[in-house]
Design a protein around this motif. Structure first.
Motif, PDB file in Angstrom:
ATOM      1  N   ARG A   1       0.682  -1.178  -0.204  1.00  0.00           N
ATOM      2  CA  ARG A   1      -0.258  -0.022   0.017  1.00  0.00           C
ATOM      3  C   ARG A   1       1.081   1.201   0.179  1.00  0.00           C
ATOM      4  O   ARG A   1       1.091   2.047   1.004  1.00  0.00           O
ATOM      5  CB  ARG A   1      -0.865   0.034   1.372  1.00  0.00           C
TER       6      ARG A   1
ATOM      7  N   SER B   1      -3.710   2.451  -2.257  1.00  0.00           N
ATOM      8  CA  SER B   1      -4.302   2.320  -1.063  1.00  0.00           C
ATOM      9  C   SER B   1      -4.871   0.841  -0.624  1.00  0.00           C
ATOM     10  O   SER B   1      -4.759   0.472   0.651  1.00  0.00           O
ATOM     11  CB  SER B   1      -5.673   3.472  -1.173  1.00  0.00           C
ATOM     12  N   TYR B   2      -5.225   0.310  -1.705  1.00  0.00           N
ATOM     13  CA  TYR B   2      -5.928  -1.329  -1.339  1.00  0.00           C
ATOM     14  C   TYR B   2      -5.889  -1.907  -2.786  1.00  0.00           C
ATOM     15  O   TYR B   2      -6.783  -1.144  -3.525  1.00  0.00           O
ATOM     16  CB  TYR B   2      -7.157  -1.027  -0.708  1.00  0.00           C
TER      17      TYR B   2
ATOM     18  N   ILE C   1      -9.245   7.461   0.843  1.00  0.00           N
ATOM     19  CA  ILE C   1      -8.522   8.151  -0.543  1.00  0.00           C
ATOM     20  C   ILE C   1      -8.849   7.255  -1.697  1.00  0.00           C
ATOM     21  O   ILE C   1      -9.212   7.730  -2.785  1.00  0.00           O
ATOM     22  CB  ILE C   1      -6.993   8.388  -0.116  1.00  0.00           C
ATOM     23  N   GLY C   2      -8.719   5.934  -1.568  1.00  0.00           N
ATOM     24  CA  GLY C   2      -8.830   4.793  -2.573  1.00  0.00           C
ATOM     25  C   GLY C   2     -10.243   4.761  -3.090  1.00  0.00           C
ATOM     26  O   GLY C   2     -10.369   4.412  -4.156  1.00  0.00           O
TER      27      GLY C   2
ATOM     28  N   GLY D   1      -6.232   5.545   3.960  1.00  0.00           N
ATOM     29  CA  GLY D   1      -5.869   4.982   2.666  1.00  0.00           C
ATOM     30  C   GLY D   1      -7.323   4.576   2.030  1.00  0.00           C
ATOM     31  O   GLY D   1      -7.343   4.734   0.631  1.00  0.00           O
TER      32      GLY D   1
ATOM     33  N   ILE E   1       0.563   8.657   2.956  1.00  0.00           N
ATOM     34  CA  ILE E   1      -0.236   9.093   4.137  1.00  0.00           C
ATOM     35  C   ILE E   1       0.142   8.800   5.523  1.00  0.00           C
ATOM     36  O   ILE E   1      -0.011   9.947   6.254  1.00  0.00           O
ATOM     37  CB  ILE E   1      -1.727   8.493   3.968  1.00  0.00           C
TER      38      ILE E   1
ATOM     39  N   THR F   1       0.300   4.276  -1.431  1.00  0.00           N
ATOM     40  CA  THR F   1      -0.537   5.423  -1.070  1.00  0.00           C
ATOM     41  C   THR F   1      -0.541   5.560   0.439  1.00  0.00           C
ATOM     42  O   THR F   1      -0.496   6.662   1.015  1.00  0.00           O
ATOM     43  CB  THR F   1      -1.852   5.424  -1.858  1.00  0.00           C
ATOM     44  N   SER F   2      -0.911   4.483   1.150  1.00  0.00           N
ATOM     45  CA  SER F   2      -1.105   4.529   2.781  1.00  0.00           C
ATOM     46  C   SER F   2      -0.048   4.822   3.170  1.00  0.00           C
ATOM     47  O   SER F   2       0.136   5.520   3.927  1.00  0.00           O
ATOM     48  CB  SER F   2      -1.799   3.171   2.905  1.00  0.00           C
TER      49      SER F   2
END
Length: 535
Positions: free
Chosen positions: A63, A179-180, A137-138, A134, A69, A65-66
């Motif tokens: 992840r 994010s996922y 946002i995802g 995340g 963040i 993006t996570s």
């Protein structure tokens, strides 16, 4: 790009989602997330974020993006920021989905919002607060990618019949995948659903609308490949290692070669059971869910087949049948594809192996068939009893989803309080025993796992009923982490060799809550949580 921005600015006007409607949806989101916002508790794996003992966990889980963040907003194990962000993201995502399907906001879309935002798979992600930002946002990025794909395709079809990938959609998908990873199934599901409901509304011939589906699949494939390259580069630059995710995946070729029948039947069986008996996966009573799915599918197929029943001249009848039958078969294929897509990750794993929280497309599927059934009188005349059945069934499903979420919150609260009771007993023992005064006790060894009666039903792979004292078989490391979060910082987990040495002592002890379940041996605190299961 400019036309897309203009369309985005006019979205509230097209969807009739004004400030009052958006505020109402936000209030509903806050209510659904109320247990997390107003009654926070420490969940399994929250120790990784709070104690900081595990580095690059988000990156190791794939992840990216996570991970970004977490770098920008450290200490995400808190109720206010993550869940407030998620509540807002549900509203934005829902607005994009409504516009994607050409719907107008009404009491019907408001009712179905509870199905979309409150479906159990969402809760299974929300119980890990570190994942929530995340996930929020995802959600928006995935819905945005689906919306941009539709807008770009509509613009392109005015100029050419050739579909090309959408750069904006791919960029949004890269954010969503970071994010996922399973958001790719949500994106493809929306592409299928767009074709399905647009066909019903007869905006154009079914072939024209379904022709956009390859663009969704192409964008998803390109984004997935690009994300793998970016992720590999991030691992090289940071030195992080892949954590956990590799254990879920098995080559489909290997499965087909070694156990083809069980693999195929197992995956098909899970798809069927998910929609015909979701209660066995998510706990609680969701017996209305199959009725809603069946009602939505019936409306789709009935609308497709009605063209063959239109009264016309013999020449017109022949022409209608020639168009209607392919349309019916296309709709049937789209329905089957839509039902299977949220569970697509199972095809690169084994049946029932992928956690339910990874099936992020399921809320959308249940929402779509609910709204199709409720809106059936919009694109064709249906009998009054069909409308009454639709309203009653969807309303009952909403109540059942709220009840299931209530059970989850009940389980989470009960487990949290029970763990606090065990922790306080351990702390009381250490501080009150006179024979321990001046004797350093700096290690903890556990044996067995705490057995506790479950009063609330929860979903598969849920941590709501998972105690810190029975997770991973009563792991000493997990118990120590929990005690540290409770303020006990002088204990460390005993090593495996030390625990083996203490085997005879553990055998003579009684399991919790017997007074003889806790004692000290040298510098080690012994805690027998339950009988050791034979390996």
């Amino acid at each position: 790009m400019r036309s897309v921005l203009k369309r985005l600015q006019s979205l509230p006007e097209r969807t009739k989602l004004d400030q009052t409607g958006a505020l109402t949806l936000l209030v509903l989101s806050v209510i659904l997330l109320g247990g997390f916002l107003f009654h926070p508790s420490i969940s399994i794996d929250d120790d990784w974020g709070l104690l900081g003992e595990e580095k690059n966990i988000a990156l190791g889980l794939g992840r990216l993006t996570s991970a970004v963040i977490e770098g920008l907003f450290p200490q995400l194990i808190s109720p206010l920021f993550p869940y407030s962000l998620l509540a807002v993201s549900y509203v934005i995502t829902y607005a994009l989905i409504i516009d994607l399907h050409g719907l107008k906001h009404s009491w019907k879309t408001m009712l179905c919002f509870v199905i979309f935002a409150g479906f159990p798979t969402n809760w299974l992600i929300q119980e890990f607060s570190g994942m929530v930002p995340g996930f929020a946002i995802g959600l928006v990025a995935t819905a945005g990618a689906a919306w941009v794909t539709k807008e770009a395709e509509n613009e392109r079809q005015r100029k050419s019949w050739i579909s090309t990938p959408s750069v904006q959609a791919i960029l949004l998908l890269l954010i969503a995948l970071g994010s996922y990873q399973s958001f790719v199934t949500f994106y493809i599901s929306m592409g299928i659903g767009y074709s399905l409901i647009r066909c019903d509304r007869r905006v154009g011939w079914s072939q024209s609308n379904a022709r956009q589906l390859p663009s969704y699949i192409a964008n998803a494939a390109i984004a997935t490949l690009l994300y793998q390259l970016v992720y590999k580069l991030a691992l090289q630059l940071t030195g992080a290692k892949v954590f956990m995710i590799d254990r879920y995946f098995i080559s489909p070729y290997f499965s087909l070669r070694t156990e083809p029948v069980s693999w195929i039947l197992g995956n098909l069986g899970q798809v069927i059971r998910t929609y015909t008996g979701p209660s066995q996966f998510f706990g609680g009573n969701l017996y209305v869910a199959p009725i809603v799915i069946a009602g939505g599918i019936a409306m789709v197929l009935w609308q497709s087949g009605r063209s063959e029943r239109v009264e016309a001249t013999s020449t017109e009848k022949a022409h209608t049948r020639s168009v209607g039958r392919p349309h019916f078969y296309l709709q049937l294929c789209l329905v089957g594809l839509l039902l299977a897509t949220p569970l697509a990750l199972n095809w690169v794993s084994s049946p029932n192996r992928i956690p339910l929280r990874a099936m992020v497309g399921l809320p959308y599927v249940f929402w779509l068939f609910s709204i199709i059934w409720l809106e059936s009188n919009t694109f064709t005349k249906t009998r009054t009893w069909i409308q009454i059945a639709a309203i009653a069934s969807v309303f009952a499903l909403v109540l059942q989803i709220i009840n299931v979420n209530s059970n989850y919150f009940g389980a989470r609260s009960f487990t949290s309080r029970s763990d606090q009771l065990v922790a306080s007993t351990i702390i009381s023992y250490l501080s009150s025993r006179s024979e321990l005064q001046g004797q350093p006790v700096n290690k903890l060894a556990t044996s067995g796992a705490l057995k506790r009666k479950q009063y609330f039903e929860t979903a598969w792979y849920s941590a709501a009923n998972g105690s810190w004292f029975n997770w991973v078989g009563g792991s000493s490391k997990r118990v120590v982490s929990y005690l540290k979060m409770m303020g006990v910082h002088n204990l460390e987990a005993a090593g495996e060799d030390r625990i083996k040495q203490l085997g005879p002592t553990f055998e003579a002890m009684e399991p919790w809550p017997d007074p003889r379940s806790i004692q000290v041996s040298g510098d080690t605190l012994l805690l027998k949580l339950g009988q050791k299961e034979e390996e």
